[in-house]
Design a protein around this motif. Sequence first.
Motif, short mmCIF file in Angstrom:
data_model
loop_
_atom_site.label_atom_id
_atom_site.label_comp_id
_atom_site.label_asym_id
_atom_site.label_seq_id
_atom_site.Cartn_x
_atom_site.Cartn_y
_atom_site.Cartn_z
N HIS A 9 0.82 -1.22 0.00
CA HIS A 9 0.00 0.00 0.00
C HIS A 9 0.85 1.27 0.00
N ASP A 45 6.71 1.97 5.36
CA ASP A 45 5.56 1.09 5.57
C ASP A 45 4.69 1.07 4.32
N GLU A 65 -4.91 0.83 3.20
CA GLU A 65 -4.59 -0.36 4.00
C GLU A 65 -4.67 -0.03 5.48
N GLU A 66 -4.26 1.19 5.82
CA GLU A 66 -4.13 1.54 7.23
C GLU A 66 -5.48 1.68 7.94
N HIS A 122 7.69 -6.25 3.04
CA HIS A 122 7.28 -5.21 3.98
C HIS A 122 8.34 -5.04 5.06
N GLN A 126 8.21 -3.91 11.27
CA GLN A 126 7.41 -3.12 12.23
C GLN A 126 7.49 -3.71 13.64
N HIS A 177 -1.84 -7.08 7.13
CA HIS A 177 -1.32 -6.59 5.86
C HIS A 177 -2.33 -6.91 4.76
ZN LIG Z 1 1.93 -1.60 5.92
#
Ligand SMILES: [Zn+2]
Length: 393
Positions: free
Chosen positions: A78, A89, A123-124, A177, A180, A337
């Motif tokens: 994303h 991210d 996405e968030e 990705h 995180q 995700h």
């Molecule tokens: Zn992400």
Amino acid sequence: MSMINGTRLYDHLTRLGRIGFVPKEGTTRLPYTPAYDEGRIYVQQCMEQAGLQTSVDPVGNLIGTLPGQGEIICIGSHIDTVPGGGIYDGTYGVLSGIECVQRLKELGYQNRHPIQVIAFTEEEGNVIGGTFGSKAFTGGEIDEAMRPNLALHGLTMEQVGACRRDLTQYQCYLELHIEQGGVLEAERMQIGVVDGIVGIVRYRMTVSGCANHAGSTPMHLRDDALVKACRIITQLMERTEAASPDMVCTVGTLQVFPGAVNVIPGKVEFIVELRNPTMEPMDQVIDSVLKEHPELVGEEYIRQSPTQCSSKLIKLSETLCRNRGIRFRRMFSGAGHDLMNWGKAVPSMLLFIPSKDGISHSIREYSAPEDLYQGADLLMEMVQALDQEEGKL
Ligand SMILES: [Zn+2]
């Protein structure tokens, strides 16, 4: 020596990261805002420079396609951010996908399968709801909670429905990705080969007691709901730790009623969230605590099953890592995700690179250039390997 053009990838990442950037705050590109549109136009230009044919679907997913024969190899992530987010991210996965295609073309590689790179929107979940763009694309269920938000942004269910693609046309879905989290960095690993994304359960919990005067009620005559809630929460944490090293438990909100300094709490409400690679152990933790405490009432309101990555793609990732001498570990993703929407229907694979200090969703989000390049190299090798496959994985 990396195979991909690291300088170009890094340049795209930092340029995109400046769109929506505010000093001391971070990068904010919420979907359906001018900053987001500017970011998407930038990524679309990158795709076109890489030789991808681009289109934007009705909800705003940006799709770049390199034509070929047979089933599609899809690379996605994303390009929206949280408010005050970082520059890696999501964007890292999209821009790495574009870089892979561009580099392969420069090297004169003739792809067999079509290769698609997709920048999913939202996405968030700060605007419509989590992983909305990839939900629409894969025909996932649009939750009730998302519907009022659609109207706010001039979107209809018809438009959402029009985004749906036939997933039987896809050979695989790959997502690269940032981790995180701090596991890879702490263990000096370069790549996380992800087994899947954890399942989630959330409960609204209510603990009852008896509100009374804080001065005239002696300790032994009290029925303090907060004291009971504290014991319950401690128990939840202890049982989570005992159940599995992978399970996590969080109580992130708690309300005390009536909420006055001189009143013994008569009621406490809190939300408990559990995440784990499998559902049953979480149910066991919750059930054991509910059974033991008649003063506790729990109502489940979110239940999200885990997503499994494809065992064949996990094996392929491990083999490619070993061949390149990459230090890797298998792991589960505790964060959601876009892959969650793909994993059920299409063989899918999630790969992580280290995040410095495990920080993301922050201006301090950082991944080292050598890790960025390493991950993109691995992705490119994976695409080449999968391109040689005939038929279904
Ligand atoms: Zn992400």
